[in-house]
Design a protein around this motif. Sequence first.
Motif, PDB file in Angstrom:
ATOM      1  N   LEU A  82       0.751  -1.161  -0.077  1.00  0.00           N
ATOM      2  CA  LEU A  82       0.041   0.110  -0.056  1.00  0.00           C
ATOM      3  C   LEU A  82       0.843   1.183  -0.165  1.00  0.00           C
ATOM      4  CD1 LEU A  82      -2.662  -0.925   2.679  1.00  0.00           C
ATOM      5  CD2 LEU A  82      -2.990  -0.654   0.101  1.00  0.00           C
ATOM      6  N   SER A  83       1.869   1.084   0.687  1.00  0.00           N
ATOM      7  CA  SER A  83       2.858   2.377   0.951  1.00  0.00           C
ATOM      8  C   SER A  83       3.737   2.607  -0.419  1.00  0.00           C
ATOM      9  CB  SER A  83       3.776   2.100   1.939  1.00  0.00           C
ATOM     10  OG  SER A  83       4.943   3.186   2.325  1.00  0.00           O
ATOM     11  N   GLU A  84       4.047   1.674  -1.113  1.00  0.00           N
ATOM     12  CA  GLU A  84       4.921   1.615  -2.201  1.00  0.00           C
ATOM     13  C   GLU A  84       4.138   2.383  -3.465  1.00  0.00           C
ATOM     14  OE1 GLU A  84       6.420  -2.248  -2.690  1.00  0.00           O
ATOM     15  OE2 GLU A  84       7.702  -1.976  -1.153  1.00  0.00           O
ATOM     16  N   ASP A  85       2.806   1.765  -3.570  1.00  0.00           N
ATOM     17  CA  ASP A  85       1.935   2.305  -4.567  1.00  0.00           C
ATOM     18  C   ASP A  85       1.234   3.461  -4.183  1.00  0.00           C
ATOM     19  OD1 ASP A  85       2.797   0.150  -6.062  1.00  0.00           O
ATOM     20  OD2 ASP A  85       1.163  -1.253  -5.150  1.00  0.00           O
ATOM     21  N   ASN A  86       1.584   4.020  -3.283  1.00  0.00           N
ATOM     22  CA  ASN A  86       0.728   5.466  -2.736  1.00  0.00           C
ATOM     23  C   ASN A  86      -0.791   5.045  -2.666  1.00  0.00           C
ATOM     24  OD1 ASN A  86       0.814   7.909  -1.787  1.00  0.00           O
ATOM     25  ND2 ASN A  86       0.479   8.641  -3.785  1.00  0.00           N
ATOM     26  N   LEU A  87      -1.217   3.938  -2.181  1.00  0.00           N
ATOM     27  CA  LEU A  87      -2.677   3.535  -2.187  1.00  0.00           C
ATOM     28  C   LEU A  87      -3.060   3.690  -0.544  1.00  0.00           C
ATOM     29  CD1 LEU A  87      -2.574   0.279  -4.035  1.00  0.00           C
ATOM     30  CD2 LEU A  87      -3.307   2.414  -4.731  1.00  0.00           C
ATOM     31  N   TYR A  88      -4.324   3.683  -0.440  1.00  0.00           N
ATOM     32  CA  TYR A  88      -4.838   3.782   0.902  1.00  0.00           C
ATOM     33  C   TYR A  88      -5.786   2.624   1.344  1.00  0.00           C
ATOM     34  CZ  TYR A  88      -3.538   8.574   0.460  1.00  0.00           C
ATOM     35  OH  TYR A  88      -3.087   9.688   0.257  1.00  0.00           O
ATOM     36  N   LEU A  89      -5.744   2.230   2.587  1.00  0.00           N
ATOM     37  CA  LEU A  89      -6.935   1.148   3.048  1.00  0.00           C
ATOM     38  C   LEU A  89      -7.858   1.721   3.653  1.00  0.00           C
ATOM     39  CD1 LEU A  89      -7.107  -1.775   3.687  1.00  0.00           C
ATOM     40  CD2 LEU A  89      -5.800  -1.741   5.774  1.00  0.00           C
ATOM     41  N   TYR A  90      -9.173   1.580   3.388  1.00  0.00           N
ATOM     42  CA  TYR A  90     -10.234   2.228   3.994  1.00  0.00           C
ATOM     43  C   TYR A  90     -10.723   1.121   4.814  1.00  0.00           C
ATOM     44  CZ  TYR A  90     -14.969   4.146   4.208  1.00  0.00           C
ATOM     45  OH  TYR A  90     -16.250   4.744   4.478  1.00  0.00           O
ATOM     46  N   HIS A  91     -10.862   1.397   6.037  1.00  0.00           N
ATOM     47  CA  HIS A  91     -11.286   0.527   7.454  1.00  0.00           C
ATOM     48  C   HIS A  91     -12.375   1.106   7.971  1.00  0.00           C
ATOM     49  CE1 HIS A  91     -10.925  -1.312  11.290  1.00  0.00           C
ATOM     50  NE2 HIS A  91     -10.312  -2.233  10.558  1.00  0.00           N
ATOM     51  N   ILE A  92     -13.523   0.454   8.021  1.00  0.00           N
ATOM     52  CA  ILE A  92     -14.660   0.902   8.668  1.00  0.00           C
ATOM     53  C   ILE A  92     -15.166  -0.103   9.886  1.00  0.00           C
ATOM     54  CG2 ILE A  92     -15.452   2.002   6.633  1.00  0.00           C
ATOM     55  CD1 ILE A  92     -17.302  -0.338   5.953  1.00  0.00           C
ATOM     56  N   GLY A  93     -14.243  -0.746  10.539  1.00  0.00           N
ATOM     57  CA  GLY A  93     -14.587  -1.325  11.540  1.00  0.00           C
ATOM     58  C   GLY A  93     -13.786  -2.689  11.651  1.00  0.00           C
ATOM     59  N   ILE A  94     -14.415  -3.445  12.532  1.00  0.00           N
ATOM     60  CA  ILE A  94     -13.649  -4.833  12.885  1.00  0.00           C
ATOM     61  C   ILE A  94     -13.808  -5.922  11.657  1.00  0.00           C
ATOM     62  CG2 ILE A  94     -13.501  -6.817  14.364  1.00  0.00           C
ATOM     63  CD1 ILE A  94     -14.391  -4.937  16.687  1.00  0.00           C
TER      64      ILE A  94
END
Length: 67
Positions: free
Chosen positions: A55-67
């Motif tokens: 994610l960091s290398e490709d300049n991406l984001y992780l969208y987290h909406i809970g457990i």
Amino acid sequence: MSWRNLFMNGPKVLKLRGNFVHEGNYEDGEYERLIINRDDLLKQFEKIISMAEQLSEDNLYLYHIGI
């Protein structure tokens, strides 16, 4: 990576205390007993680290909406 390194030096079998479980009456409740194989846990950490690095290398984001 710090969590991985911490557990890497721990015992082969981790015996942890989980959530307090009760059925309406706190006096009858008890803590969950979690028994986890260290090597299985380390494999999970490796997967998480790998995903975070990608994610960091490709300049991406992780969208987290809970457990």
